[in-house]
Design an enzyme around this catalytic site. Structure first.
Site, PDB file in Angstrom:
ATOM      1  CE1 TYR A 121       0.306   2.081   4.148  1.00 47.66           C
ATOM      2  CE2 TYR A 121       0.755  -0.229   4.590  1.00 47.66           C
ATOM      3  CZ  TYR A 121       0.815   1.101   4.970  1.00 47.66           C
ATOM      4  OH  TYR A 121       1.390   1.453   6.169  1.00 47.66           O
ATOM      5  CG  ASN A 139       4.107  -6.624   2.462  1.00 46.18           C
ATOM      6  OD1 ASN A 139       4.352  -7.822   2.322  1.00 46.18           O
ATOM      7  ND2 ASN A 139       3.768  -5.865   1.441  1.00 46.18           N
ATOM      8  CE1 TYR A 140       5.163  -1.823   6.757  1.00 42.10           C
ATOM      9  CE2 TYR A 140       3.085  -1.284   7.813  1.00 42.10           C
ATOM     10  CZ  TYR A 140       4.088  -0.967   6.919  1.00 42.10           C
ATOM     11  OH  TYR A 140       4.033   0.198   6.198  1.00 42.10           O
ATOM     12  NE  ARG A 141       6.712 -12.559   7.253  1.00 37.81           N
ATOM     13  CZ  ARG A 141       6.083 -13.463   6.502  1.00 37.81           C
ATOM     14  NH1 ARG A 141       5.160 -14.236   7.032  1.00 37.81           N
ATOM     15  NH2 ARG A 141       6.380 -13.600   5.214  1.00 37.81           N
TER      16      ARG A 141
END
Length: 550
Positions: free
Chosen positions: A186, A475-477
């Site tokens: 995003y 994606n923000y593991r």
């Protein structure tokens, strides 16, 4: 996208040559010899294989480590392969299975938990930074991009072909497209055009059998899964075909700072009520952190309202005065530019730069230096009350460099079904939160102190964010929310973290995984699990109807 002239029509030959039980105690030399002996290599593989005895091994390994928390781990890859074409990846996949090695695939190295270059088991890195060819088709508004290309390289290439086309993805130029697109992706165009994954129209992936598959060959089930579900669970993604989006010749950006003394809390409170309801051409992110006050000679909390509007300043100002007059936006706060200028602006804000730079800066793959950090994420359905925000500010005073980012939803994100692709966080959310803490000091004790702080912050936010499950962004593991076993992990166990990332899509992702990688070769601490035989039997009819017909 041009690759080998065959789609592994010789797959049965390869299966025969490489049918085996894995040898877990094999040396790296045997793995390397397997690569050298692999049939159908189209280019020499000798120059792209690095063992720990190679003088370039550590420079290649460190090149894309974006989180210095993982720079000095004792567990390092046995071998690094930097493929020049598809056949090098196919050989690595097959030889890794033969010699008992797992695979980590790296495109940009921005994985917060280092899963693209860290493992607790013997492993090989496939670093695809050499595969970064980009082709733009202006007439058809599409682009083909190899997965080793960065966002900056993609944006720059688009801008060189067209001034009125763009692509909706993230703001950090050194992020690799391989992982970013497959996890969602995003950025400032999200409210107008959705995620990067929403705008993918084809892909090339190499599966566990070494087959190179496009959308038609992989089927709609796997194509659905790699758009939001992460690619590393299913194979090695080597390229994307994306749909470009129209952007006006003039866009407007601003970065307006407000401190608590300047009513930042009240402005954020109003922002929560309107940010997802604004004209979909307006994206206003709020960055909150502690800064040094020159005027007061102390540290204070400051909120930066960072925005891009698809249009000119004369149209933006009335919209802002109507919806968020509390911010007090003035024409002097705004800069008119073109789309690529807004990309450069957003990247500069991310890096704390105030210099007006040329678009060529987006091509610098090493600009984002590795820093020690830990991150988490949340999604918000209802505005956080004033007292909840004030508690947040108090926590920010406890560390030197903690930051929050609030990214608004609404617009196109409300219009796409949660099952359209495997990314599930859609309507009903008003904004997304990205938590980050960065530190310079080294040592386990220091690291634990900062890790404890961000976990404390995350615990504090529990009453104010989504529930059942508490949603998180792939994606923000974040390994704090749950991990797999090293070997087999049941669907129920993996659901502890999987439902947070994927919601109602997690079951279908497991069905896709079971179909395309039944022995669970492509696995990591948070890879999609396969279903057990019992679960497969129960769901067999559902698998057929869901995967093959959707």
């Amino acid at each position: 996208m041009k690759y080998l002239s065959f789609y592994f029509t010789f797959a049965t030959v390869v299966t025969f040559l490489f049918s085996f039980a894995p040898h877990s105690l094999d040396t790296p030399q045997k793995f390397v010899q397997c690569l050298y002996n692999y049939p159908f290599i189209s280019n020499s593989i000798f120059d792209v294989v690095y063992t720990q005895t190679n003088s370039s091994y550590f420079s290649i390994l460190d090149m894309s480590i974006r989180n210095s928390r993982f720079s000095n781990l004792s567990s390092k890859p046995r071998v690094i392969v930097t493929p020049l074409d598809v056949s090098h990846i196919q050989a690595t996949i097959m030889c890794s299975q033969r010699h008992g090695l797992q695979i980590r695939t790296r495109s940009g190295g921005h994985d917060y938990e280092g899963l693209s270059y860290v493992a607790e088991v013997p492993f090989v890195i496939i670093d695809i930074f050499n595969l970064r060819q980009i082709t733009v088709d202006v007439e058809n508004r599409t682009a083909s991009v190899q997965a080793g290309a960065t966002l900056g390289e993609l944006y720059y290439t688009i801008s060189q072909k067209s001034k009125t086309l763009g692509f909706p993805a993230g703001v950090c130029a050194t992020v690799g497209t391989g992982g970013h697109f497959s996890g969602g992706g995003y950025g400032f165009l999200m409210r107008k055009y959705g995620l990067a994954a929403d705008n993918i129209i084809d892909a090339h992936i190499i599966d566990v059998n070494g087959n190179l598959l496009d959308r038609k060959a992989m089927g709609e089930g796997l194509f659905w899964g790699i758009r939001g579900g992460g690619g590393a669970s299913f194979g090695v993604i080597v390229a994307w075909k994306i749909k470009l989006v129209p952007v006006p010749s003039t866009v407007t950006v601003f970065n307006v700072a407000r401190t608590l003394e300047e009513n930042a809390t009240e402005i954020i409170q109003k922002w929560q009520l309107v940010a997802n309801q604004l004209d979909e051409r307006i994206f206003i992110r709020v960055d909150v952190k502690k800064v040094n006050s020159v005027e007061h000679g102390k540290q204070i909390i400051q909120a930066n309202f960072v925005s891009m509007f698809l249009g000119g300043v004369e149209e933006l100002i009335p919209l802002m005065q109507k919806s968020l007059p509390e911010l007090g936006l003035d024409r002097k706060d705004c800069t008119e530019t073109n789309w690529i200028g807004s990309v450069v602006f957003a990247n500069a804000v991310l890096l704390g730069s105030t210099v007006n730079e040329a678009p060529e800066v987006l091509l610098n793959r090493s600009r984002f230096l590795g820093r020690i950090n830990k991150a988490k994420s949340d999604y918000v359905r209802k505005p956080i009350p004033i007292d909840g925000l004030q508690g947040l500010w108090s926590l920010l005073y406890e560390v030197p460099d903690g930051e929050l980012q609030f990214a608004p939803y609404g617009g196109r994100m409300d219009e796409i079904s949660e099952s359209e692709i495997s990314f599930s966080h859609r309507s009903g959310f008003i904004f997304h939160i990205h938590y980050m803490v960065i530190w310079e000091e080294e040592g386990d004790e220091v690291a634990q102190r900062y890790m404890n702080w961000i976990r404390k912050l995350y615990k504090y936010m529990e009453p104010y964010v989504s529930k059942s499950p508490r949603a998180a962004y792939l994606n923000y593991r974040d390994l704090d929310i749950g991990v797999n076993n090293n070997g087999y992990t049941s669907y129920n166990q993996a659901s502890i973290w999987g439902l947070k990332y994927f919601g109602n899509n997690f079951r279908r992702l497991a069905e896709v995984k079971t179909k395309v990688d039944p022995r669970n070769f492509f696995r990591n601490e948070q890879s999609i699990p396969t279903l057990s035989d019992e679960e497969n039997y129960i769901n067999s009819n559902h698998v057929v109807s869901t995967i093959e017909t959707k």
